[in-house]
Design a protein around this motif. Structure first.
Motif, mmCIF file in Angstrom:
data_model
loop_
_atom_site.group_PDB
_atom_site.id
_atom_site.type_symbol
_atom_site.label_atom_id
_atom_site.label_comp_id
_atom_site.label_asym_id
_atom_site.label_seq_id
_atom_site.Cartn_x
_atom_site.Cartn_y
_atom_site.Cartn_z
ATOM 1 N N ASP A 95 4.205 33.950 48.051
ATOM 2 C CA ASP A 95 2.765 33.660 47.950
ATOM 3 C C ASP A 95 2.462 32.212 48.325
ATOM 4 O O ASP A 95 1.562 31.589 47.758
ATOM 5 N N LEU A 96 3.192 31.692 49.288
ATOM 6 C CA LEU A 96 2.953 30.335 49.758
ATOM 7 C C LEU A 96 2.033 30.308 50.978
ATOM 8 O O LEU A 96 1.635 29.238 51.433
ATOM 9 N N VAL A 97 1.721 31.487 51.509
ATOM 10 C CA VAL A 97 0.810 31.592 52.651
ATOM 11 C C VAL A 97 -0.212 32.678 52.355
ATOM 12 O O VAL A 97 -0.020 33.525 51.477
ATOM 13 N N TYR A 104 -10.602 22.260 57.232
ATOM 14 C CA TYR A 104 -10.758 23.573 56.612
ATOM 15 C C TYR A 104 -10.802 23.427 55.091
ATOM 16 O O TYR A 104 -10.003 22.695 54.497
ATOM 17 N N THR A 105 -11.730 24.142 54.454
ATOM 18 C CA THR A 105 -11.935 23.991 53.005
ATOM 19 C C THR A 105 -11.250 25.083 52.180
ATOM 20 O O THR A 105 -11.595 25.301 51.022
ATOM 21 N N ASN A 106 -10.280 25.760 52.774
ATOM 22 C CA ASN A 106 -9.433 26.718 52.052
ATOM 23 C C ASN A 106 -10.222 27.883 51.442
ATOM 24 O O ASN A 106 -9.863 28.397 50.378
ATOM 25 N N ASP A 163 -8.287 32.494 48.041
ATOM 26 C CA ASP A 163 -8.308 33.453 46.932
ATOM 27 C C ASP A 163 -8.930 34.790 47.314
ATOM 28 O O ASP A 163 -9.266 35.598 46.450
ATOM 29 N N LYS A 164 -9.073 35.036 48.609
ATOM 30 C CA LYS A 164 -9.695 36.293 49.052
ATOM 31 C C LYS A 164 -8.751 37.482 48.962
ATOM 32 O O LYS A 164 -9.187 38.628 48.865
ATOM 33 N N ASN A 165 -7.447 37.216 49.053
ATOM 34 C CA ASN A 165 -6.449 38.282 49.062
ATOM 35 C C ASN A 165 -6.764 39.329 50.128
ATOM 36 O O ASN A 165 -6.825 40.537 49.868
ATOM 37 N N LEU A 166 -6.974 38.837 51.346
ATOM 38 C CA LEU A 166 -7.280 39.739 52.461
ATOM 39 C C LEU A 166 -6.104 40.664 52.734
ATOM 40 O O LEU A 166 -4.955 40.235 52.809
ATOM 41 N N ALA A 167 -6.398 41.943 52.864
ATOM 42 C CA ALA A 167 -5.359 42.895 53.257
ATOM 43 C C ALA A 167 -5.094 42.692 54.744
ATOM 44 O O ALA A 167 -5.990 42.810 55.571
ATOM 45 N N ARG A 170 -0.260 27.249 52.053
ATOM 46 C CA ARG A 170 -0.933 26.600 50.930
ATOM 47 C C ARG A 170 -0.439 25.164 50.794
ATOM 48 O O ARG A 170 0.762 24.899 50.865
ATOM 49 N N HIS A 171 -1.376 24.231 50.607
ATOM 50 C CA HIS A 171 -0.977 22.832 50.465
ATOM 51 C C HIS A 171 -0.235 22.636 49.144
ATOM 52 O O HIS A 171 -0.434 23.390 48.190
ATOM 53 N N GLY A 172 0.608 21.663 49.101
ATOM 54 C CA GLY A 172 1.367 21.387 47.890
ATOM 55 C C GLY A 172 0.693 20.346 47.018
ATOM 56 O O GLY A 172 -0.430 19.913 47.278
ATOM 57 N N SER A 173 1.399 19.931 45.990
ATOM 58 C CA SER A 173 0.832 18.962 45.049
ATOM 59 C C SER A 173 1.248 17.534 45.369
ATOM 60 O O SER A 173 0.734 16.586 44.786
ATOM 61 N N GLY A 174 2.193 17.389 46.317
ATOM 62 C CA GLY A 174 2.673 16.056 46.640
ATOM 63 C C GLY A 174 1.733 15.293 47.547
ATOM 64 O O GLY A 174 0.797 15.859 48.121
#
Length: 284
Positions: free
Chosen positions: A97-99, A118-120, A124-128, A140-144
């Motif tokens: 779930d990193l992409v 891009y504003t992400n 959270d859409k969970n597109l099929a 997905r961007h990380g926390s670093g």
């Protein structure tokens, strides 16, 4: 006694045309920095973007490198032979779930922010989505913070928006994006020294995020100054930069060395390309 790990550098042109002076600067910089410490220098052809490629350009590039005295280690790697490997890595990232899939158009993205970051919104859409879906895949961007120390540019820190943007690793047209391919290749080839042009500097935080996600150690980075045209723009194939001519190889090598502030002598241009490279030690 501590054993120093052997340097493995690389030169990775795209076959969108023959090498020009800016390409030569990147080639000689990466070659001499690697060779100055007894390291290896690999050549990789980044041919995963067919719309931008020119038929026969890959062979032309290799012949140019030979004519200019460059000797690479091992076989030339073609990215087009590694599509299954990229798909494997992408699938692993999906499983973690990193992409995620993104169906936004460029028009929609440009409308979100003036700077086109891009504003992400699809995070959270969970597109099929399946292999035939008209979607891009974003990391997905990380926390670093993903700042880093460059051996030429010094400490590099970027605007927070670069760190927070979820970036594309597979395009809507089905092609693997540069960011994913280059990191996977560098990891698999054991590249621990990346010498390239300053225009790639702001891609480095995204690549550091991928190294983090893939559990690999990033290379040391050297971002060289860019050769510019008379208008102050980067020399590039898209803007019609003139191909380097093999009959002027020695003179052009000396020009590239001088561009990198390497001390030269008037008689250097009379040596063969091989002798110029073998007698040069470039340390930055």
């Amino acid at each position: 006694m501590t054993q120093t790990k052997q340097v493995i550098g690389r030169f990775a042109p795209s076959p969108s045309g023959p090498l020009h002076f800016g390409s030569l600067v990147a080639a000689i910089g990466s070659y001499l920095i690697a060779k100055s410490t007894g390291g290896k220098w690999l050549v990789r052809i980044e041919d995963i973007d067919p719309p931008r490629e020119v038929a026969g350009a890959a062979d032309v590039i290799l012949r140019q490198l030979e004519a200019f005295g460059f000797e690479w280690d091992g076989e030339v790697l073609y990215q087009s032979t590694r599509l299954e490997r990229y798909a494997e890595v992408l699938n692993d990232l999906k499983q973690q779930d990193l992409v995620y899939a993104c169906d936004c158009t460029r028009k929609q993205i440009f409308a979100q922010r003036e700077d086109r970051i891009y504003t992400n919104v699809c995070a959270d859409k969970n597109l099929a989505a399946n292999e035939n879906s008209d979607v891009a895949w974003r990391m997905r961007h990380g926390s670093g913070k993903y700042s880093f120390n460059d051996h030429i540019q010094g400490h590099c820190q970027f605007d927070q928006s670069i760190y927070d943007e979820d970036f594309i690793i597979k395009r809507k047209d089905g092609l693997i994006a540069y960011q994913l391919a280059v990191v996977v290749d560098d990891i698999d080839q054991g590249i621990n020294q990346v010498v390239r042009g300053l225009d790639i500097l702001d891609s480095t935080p995204r690549q550091l995020r991928l190294y983090e996600a893939l559990g690999a150690t990033p290379p040391e980075y050297y971002h060289l100054p860019l050769a510019l045209d008379k208008n102050g723009d980067k020399l590039c194939k898209q803007h019609g930069a003139k191909a380097i001519e093999s009959e002027n190889a020695s003179e052009l090598l000396v020009r590239a060395l001088e561009f990198l502030s390497y001390p030269t002598t008037p008689d250097l241009k009379y040596l063969s390309p091989q002798d110029i490279l073998s007698n040069s030690k470039l340390r930055i």
